[in-house]
Design a protein around this motif. Structure first.
Motif, PDB file in Angstrom:
ATOM      1  N   SER A  45       0.746  -1.172  -0.091  1.00  0.00           N
ATOM      2  CA  SER A  45       0.074  -0.150  -0.147  1.00  0.00           C
ATOM      3  C   SER A  45       0.987   1.224  -0.034  1.00  0.00           C
ATOM      4  O   SER A  45       0.703   2.283  -0.707  1.00  0.00           O
ATOM      5  CB  SER A  45      -0.993  -0.056   1.165  1.00  0.00           C
ATOM      6  OG  SER A  45      -1.124   1.177   1.866  1.00  0.00           O
ATOM      7  N   GLU A  80      -9.580   3.873   5.800  1.00  0.00           N
ATOM      8  CA  GLU A  80      -8.740   3.485   6.723  1.00  0.00           C
ATOM      9  C   GLU A  80      -8.014   4.459   7.485  1.00  0.00           C
ATOM     10  O   GLU A  80      -7.817   4.198   8.610  1.00  0.00           O
ATOM     11  CB  GLU A  80      -7.385   3.161   5.649  1.00  0.00           C
ATOM     12  CG  GLU A  80      -7.484   1.691   5.169  1.00  0.00           C
ATOM     13  CD  GLU A  80      -6.692   1.350   3.918  1.00  0.00           C
ATOM     14  OE1 GLU A  80      -6.509   0.457   3.556  1.00  0.00           O
ATOM     15  OE2 GLU A  80      -5.900   2.611   3.520  1.00  0.00           O
ATOM     16  N   ASN A  81      -8.125   5.586   7.156  1.00  0.00           N
ATOM     17  CA  ASN A  81      -7.546   6.796   8.072  1.00  0.00           C
ATOM     18  C   ASN A  81      -8.456   7.118   9.205  1.00  0.00           C
ATOM     19  O   ASN A  81      -7.901   7.156  10.586  1.00  0.00           O
ATOM     20  CB  ASN A  81      -7.569   8.149   7.371  1.00  0.00           C
ATOM     21  CG  ASN A  81      -6.120   8.382   6.492  1.00  0.00           C
ATOM     22  OD1 ASN A  81      -5.461   7.704   6.594  1.00  0.00           O
ATOM     23  ND2 ASN A  81      -6.195   9.364   5.787  1.00  0.00           N
ATOM     24  N   ASP A  83       0.933   3.969  -3.098  1.00  0.00           N
ATOM     25  CA  ASP A  83       0.915   5.634  -2.937  1.00  0.00           C
ATOM     26  C   ASP A  83       2.021   6.310  -3.288  1.00  0.00           C
ATOM     27  O   ASP A  83       1.909   7.143  -3.902  1.00  0.00           O
ATOM     28  CB  ASP A  83       0.886   5.750  -1.251  1.00  0.00           C
ATOM     29  CG  ASP A  83      -0.423   5.543  -0.629  1.00  0.00           C
ATOM     30  OD1 ASP A  83      -1.509   5.267  -1.510  1.00  0.00           O
ATOM     31  OD2 ASP A  83      -0.758   5.649   0.480  1.00  0.00           O
ATOM     32  N   GLY A  98      -1.649   9.875   0.800  1.00  0.00           N
ATOM     33  CA  GLY A  98      -3.055   9.276   0.643  1.00  0.00           C
ATOM     34  C   GLY A  98      -3.980  10.595   0.169  1.00  0.00           C
ATOM     35  O   GLY A  98      -4.613  10.402  -0.791  1.00  0.00           O
ATOM     36  N   CYS A 103      -5.952  11.215  -2.893  1.00  0.00           N
ATOM     37  CA  CYS A 103      -7.594  11.639  -2.860  1.00  0.00           C
ATOM     38  C   CYS A 103      -8.101  12.689  -3.488  1.00  0.00           C
ATOM     39  O   CYS A 103      -8.986  12.582  -4.196  1.00  0.00           O
ATOM     40  CB  CYS A 103      -8.066  11.452  -1.518  1.00  0.00           C
ATOM     41  SG  CYS A 103      -8.023   9.883  -0.810  1.00  0.00           S
ATOM     42  N   GLY A 109       2.946   6.367   8.320  1.00  0.00           N
ATOM     43  CA  GLY A 109       2.239   6.882   7.071  1.00  0.00           C
ATOM     44  C   GLY A 109       3.199   7.846   6.176  1.00  0.00           C
ATOM     45  O   GLY A 109       4.194   8.210   6.819  1.00  0.00           O
ATOM     46  N   THR A 115     -11.844   3.996   0.470  1.00  0.00           N
ATOM     47  CA  THR A 115     -11.063   3.075   1.490  1.00  0.00           C
ATOM     48  C   THR A 115      -9.839   3.982   1.962  1.00  0.00           C
ATOM     49  O   THR A 115      -9.777   3.574   3.367  1.00  0.00           O
ATOM     50  CB  THR A 115     -10.323   1.976   0.543  1.00  0.00           C
ATOM     51  OG1 THR A 115     -11.154   1.293  -0.407  1.00  0.00           O
ATOM     52  CG2 THR A 115      -9.450   1.103   1.231  1.00  0.00           C
ATOM     53  N   ASN A 116      -9.305   4.866   1.534  1.00  0.00           N
ATOM     54  CA  ASN A 116      -8.309   5.699   2.007  1.00  0.00           C
ATOM     55  C   ASN A 116      -8.890   6.618   3.390  1.00  0.00           C
ATOM     56  O   ASN A 116      -8.337   6.443   4.315  1.00  0.00           O
ATOM     57  CB  ASN A 116      -7.605   6.720   1.307  1.00  0.00           C
ATOM     58  CG  ASN A 116      -6.271   6.912   1.480  1.00  0.00           C
ATOM     59  OD1 ASN A 116      -6.232   7.210   2.735  1.00  0.00           O
ATOM     60  ND2 ASN A 116      -5.419   6.777   0.620  1.00  0.00           N
ATOM     61  N   GLN A 121     -10.785   3.701  -4.049  1.00  0.00           N
ATOM     62  CA  GLN A 121      -9.424   4.023  -3.417  1.00  0.00           C
ATOM     63  C   GLN A 121      -9.652   4.991  -2.331  1.00  0.00           C
ATOM     64  O   GLN A 121      -9.214   5.076  -1.370  1.00  0.00           O
ATOM     65  CB  GLN A 121      -8.425   4.296  -4.714  1.00  0.00           C
ATOM     66  CG  GLN A 121      -7.186   4.555  -4.279  1.00  0.00           C
ATOM     67  CD  GLN A 121      -6.115   4.956  -5.263  1.00  0.00           C
ATOM     68  OE1 GLN A 121      -6.600   4.556  -6.414  1.00  0.00           O
ATOM     69  NE2 GLN A 121      -4.927   5.541  -4.716  1.00  0.00           N
ATOM     70  N   VAL A 122     -10.448   6.252  -3.075  1.00  0.00           N
ATOM     71  CA  VAL A 122     -10.605   7.352  -2.045  1.00  0.00           C
ATOM     72  C   VAL A 122     -11.298   7.024  -0.729  1.00  0.00           C
ATOM     73  O   VAL A 122     -10.753   7.221   0.196  1.00  0.00           O
ATOM     74  CB  VAL A 122     -11.466   8.429  -3.016  1.00  0.00           C
ATOM     75  CG1 VAL A 122     -11.788   9.734  -1.914  1.00  0.00           C
ATOM     76  CG2 VAL A 122     -10.347   8.950  -4.102  1.00  0.00           C
TER      77      VAL A 122
END
Ligand code: ADP
Length: 269
Positions: free
Chosen positions: A87, A159-160, A91, A222, A226, A218, A155-156, A152-153
């Motif tokens: 991941s 995830e955050n 990125d 991300g 996004c 991180g 999910t990000n 993806q947006v």
């Protein structure tokens, strides 16, 4: 005619300053190009061995499952690390594409309700501690977009929300219509973001000062990615947050033309 006025101005200094400015801009542009090329090459090279490594670990897991199930924990931890590395590398790769304007979109009609439900169900297996709820209206809200990139947006953002809620707590995804746009929001009750840092969140490599440095590593890429994806869809992304109380990230996207008309009242008579 009672007189004449001549005016002389020395422009050589202005021309010199203009040339200097152009030289600096050219150098800055070249430096950015070199950095993006480096990011792109380095991340491609890092990505190459990760796929066979993941496949070998999955095979190993399959073999051990029947013979030595007690050792699965080690393999699962290794698989988790490979997933995390993949991941981060993805990125890096995406960020270099954003810099070079090469993030491609495959557009088709996308139901935002389905998208939100799919992303939330992907998280169900891994987020027992943090339930994820989805609130969506009954009406279908379609946009023209790249479902992979939009997923993806979302999910990000989820995830955050999980990553920055170390005490647990629910994460809520919601979808609503706002005029000719749809707004997707992800809310958490985590650590929040200091007010003065919120305007920088979508910049490349930016991490807020309250972001934990260990354990939740991180790169600060991300949200930068996004924002690029959302803006290429003609949308906006923004945040409302209070430090120590939680955050809500909103994404607004223009609806497909057929979905922007509100229900017309029936004509009288
Ligand atoms: P990363 O999470 O990899 O650092 P992102 O670009 O996704 O990079 O996020 C940038 C920064 O924004 C994070 O480092 C963190 O400081 C902050 N942030 C993002 N989402 C949240 C959230 N839900 N709660 C608190 N802080 C957040």
């Amino acid at each position: 005619i009672i007189g004449r006025v001549w005016s002389f101005r020395d422009v050589s200094q202005r021309v010199r300053a203009e040339r200097e400015r152009e030289r600096l801009l050219r150098e800055a542009h070249e430096a950015i190009q070199v950095r993006d090329d480096f990011l792109s090459i380095a991340s491609h090279e890092l990505k190459t061995p990760l796929t066979p490594l993941r496949l070998s670990l999955q095979l190993l897991r399959h073999v051990l499952e029947s013979r030595q199930p007690g050792t699965l924990g080690q393999v699962d931890r290794a698989l988790g690390q490979v997933r995390r590395l993949s991941s981060l590398v993805n990125d890096l790769l995406d960020a270099s594409c954003v810099g070079m304007c090469r993030l491609q979109l495959q557009r088709a009609p996308v139901s935002l309700r389905e998208l939100a439900l799919e992303v939330s169900s992907d998280f169900h297996a891994v987020s027992e501690r943090h339930p994820i709820t989805v609130e969506a209206p009954d009406e279908e809200l379609f946009i023209l977009g790249d479902s992979g990139r939009l997923s993806q947006v979302l999910t990000n953002l989820v995830e955050n929300a999980l990553k920055y809620s170390p005490q647990g707590g629910a994460v809520r995804m919601s979808l609503a219509r706002s005029g000719a746009a749809a707004v997707l929001s992800v809310t958490d009750s985590g650590i929040g973001i200091p007010k003065e840092e919120q305007e920088h969140l979508f910049e490349r490599f930016f991490r807020a000062r309250n972001a934990p440095v260990s354990g939740f590593g991180g790169l600060g890429l991300g949200l930068y990615i996004c924002r690029d994806i959302v803006e290429r869809h003609g949308g906006h992304i923004w945040v409302e947050s209070e430090q120590g109380r939680g955050s809500t990230f909103h994404v607004s996207l223009p609806l497909l033309a057929a979905h922007t008309r509100q229900e017309q009242p029936a004509a009288p008579g």
